[in-house]
Design a protein around this motif. Structure first.
Motif, PDB file in Angstrom:
ATOM      1  N   UNK A   5       0.829  -1.206   0.000  1.00 18.43           N
ATOM      2  CA  UNK A   5       0.000   0.000   0.000  1.00 18.43           C
ATOM      3  C   UNK A   5       0.862   1.255   0.000  1.00 18.43           C
ATOM      4  N   UNK A   6       1.970   1.215   0.740  1.00 16.93           N
ATOM      5  CA  UNK A   6       2.873   2.357   0.778  1.00 16.93           C
ATOM      6  C   UNK A   6       3.480   2.627  -0.595  1.00 16.93           C
ATOM      7  N   UNK A  30      -4.879  13.047  12.814  1.00 14.58           N
ATOM      8  CA  UNK A  30      -5.992  12.273  13.355  1.00 14.58           C
ATOM      9  C   UNK A  30      -5.812  10.758  13.281  1.00 14.58           C
ATOM     10  N   UNK A  31      -4.911  10.273  12.446  1.00 16.89           N
ATOM     11  CA  UNK A  31      -4.731   8.826  12.330  1.00 16.89           C
ATOM     12  C   UNK A  31      -3.413   8.369  12.951  1.00 16.89           C
ATOM     13  N   UNK A  79       2.473   0.523  16.161  1.00 12.34           N
ATOM     14  CA  UNK A  79       2.669   0.077  14.781  1.00 12.34           C
ATOM     15  C   UNK A  79       1.349  -0.168  14.059  1.00 12.34           C
ATOM     16  N   UNK A  80       0.323  -0.548  14.790  1.00 12.37           N
ATOM     17  CA  UNK A  80      -1.005  -0.668  14.171  1.00 12.37           C
ATOM     18  C   UNK A  80      -1.473   0.711  13.707  1.00 12.37           C
ATOM     19  N   UNK A  81      -1.213   1.730  14.519  1.00 18.89           N
ATOM     20  CA  UNK A  81      -1.544   3.101  14.110  1.00 18.89           C
ATOM     21  C   UNK A  81      -0.784   3.481  12.848  1.00 18.89           C
ATOM     22  N   UNK A  82       0.470   3.064  12.752  1.00 17.14           N
ATOM     23  CA  UNK A  82       1.268   3.346  11.566  1.00 17.14           C
ATOM     24  C   UNK A  82       0.664   2.686  10.325  1.00 17.14           C
ATOM     25  N   UNK A 126      -4.789   4.783   5.284  1.00 19.57           N
ATOM     26  CA  UNK A 126      -5.624   5.964   5.099  1.00 19.57           C
ATOM     27  C   UNK A 126      -5.067   6.857   3.993  1.00 19.57           C
ATOM     28  N   UNK A 127      -3.748   7.061   3.998  1.00 22.29           N
ATOM     29  CA  UNK A 127      -3.122   7.866   2.947  1.00 22.29           C
ATOM     30  C   UNK A 127      -3.317   7.228   1.575  1.00 22.29           C
TER      31      UNK A 127
END
Length: 199
Positions: A122-123, A152-153, A173-176, A182-183
């Motif tokens: 995805x990145x 916000x994410x 890392x889940x937030x990452x 999201x991006x």
């Protein structure tokens, strides 16, 4: 950059071993990230030239060609991250440090490389989409999407989760991963919308 710097800062508040493992994994991840920056810049150039000549089909063809190259490269890295994580991590072991003392960093690093494997495709696709949008001149959208997602994410969830709920390294890392997802969704949606073709 601020979001990732804040991420590392908050991981450092969790513990030294977690911080060491995160920094090592980020260094390994640069094998993917730095070439993706190059592919993104190349895509921006090709798309900008094609749109400047009013050849939308060429811009789309350049985008698809870049995606094929990028996915092939990322697939090789994915195999390394999933099946050879320990040798990669051991490259960072100081000579004076015994392997058993480095083992906690390796055990966390192996899991973190799996996190990288979860978002690396995805990145890569996000970097290509951003390259297309930059080449077309859609920079205001890029600025606001990154600023919003960062706050916000990434920044707020990590701060609240670690400072108020005592969550650990894997939560960060889940937030990452959610941040990258999201991006990607924002940029890919903008790409599919197609307004960049006529800017």
């Amino acid at each position: 950059i601020f979001a990732f710097t804040f991420f590392i800062f908050m991981v450092g508040r969790i513990g030294k071993i977690q911080l060491a493992a995160t920094n090592i994994v980020f260094s390994i991840n640069s094998l993917a990230f730095m070439p993706m920056m190059g592919f993104s810049l190349g895509t921006s150039t090709l798309v900008g030239q094609a749109l400047g000549r009013n050849r939308i089909a060429e811009a789309i063809a350049a985008t698809k060609a870049t995606i094929h190259i990028v996915l092939g490269y990322i697939f090789i890295l994915l195999i390394l991250f999933l099946f050879l994580p320990q040798p990669l991590l051991e490259l960072f072991r100081p000579r004076h440090l015994a392997l058993e003392n480095f083992a906690p960093i390796i055990s966390i690093g192996i899991v973190l490389l799996r996190f990288v494997a979860a978002y690396i495709f995805l990145d890569a696709l996000y970097m290509v989409c951003i390259g297309v949008l930059k080449g077309a001149g859609d920079t205001r959208f890029i600025m606001w999407s990154i600023a919003t997602a960062s706050l916000f994410v990434m920044i707020l969830p990590i701060y609240i989760g670690i400072e108020y709920f005592g969550f650990g390294i894997y939560f960060a890392w889940i937030c990452l991963i959610l941040f990258v997802f999201f991006l990607f969704m924002l940029s890919f949606g903008r790409y599919l919308q197609g307004s960049w073709k006529h800017m």
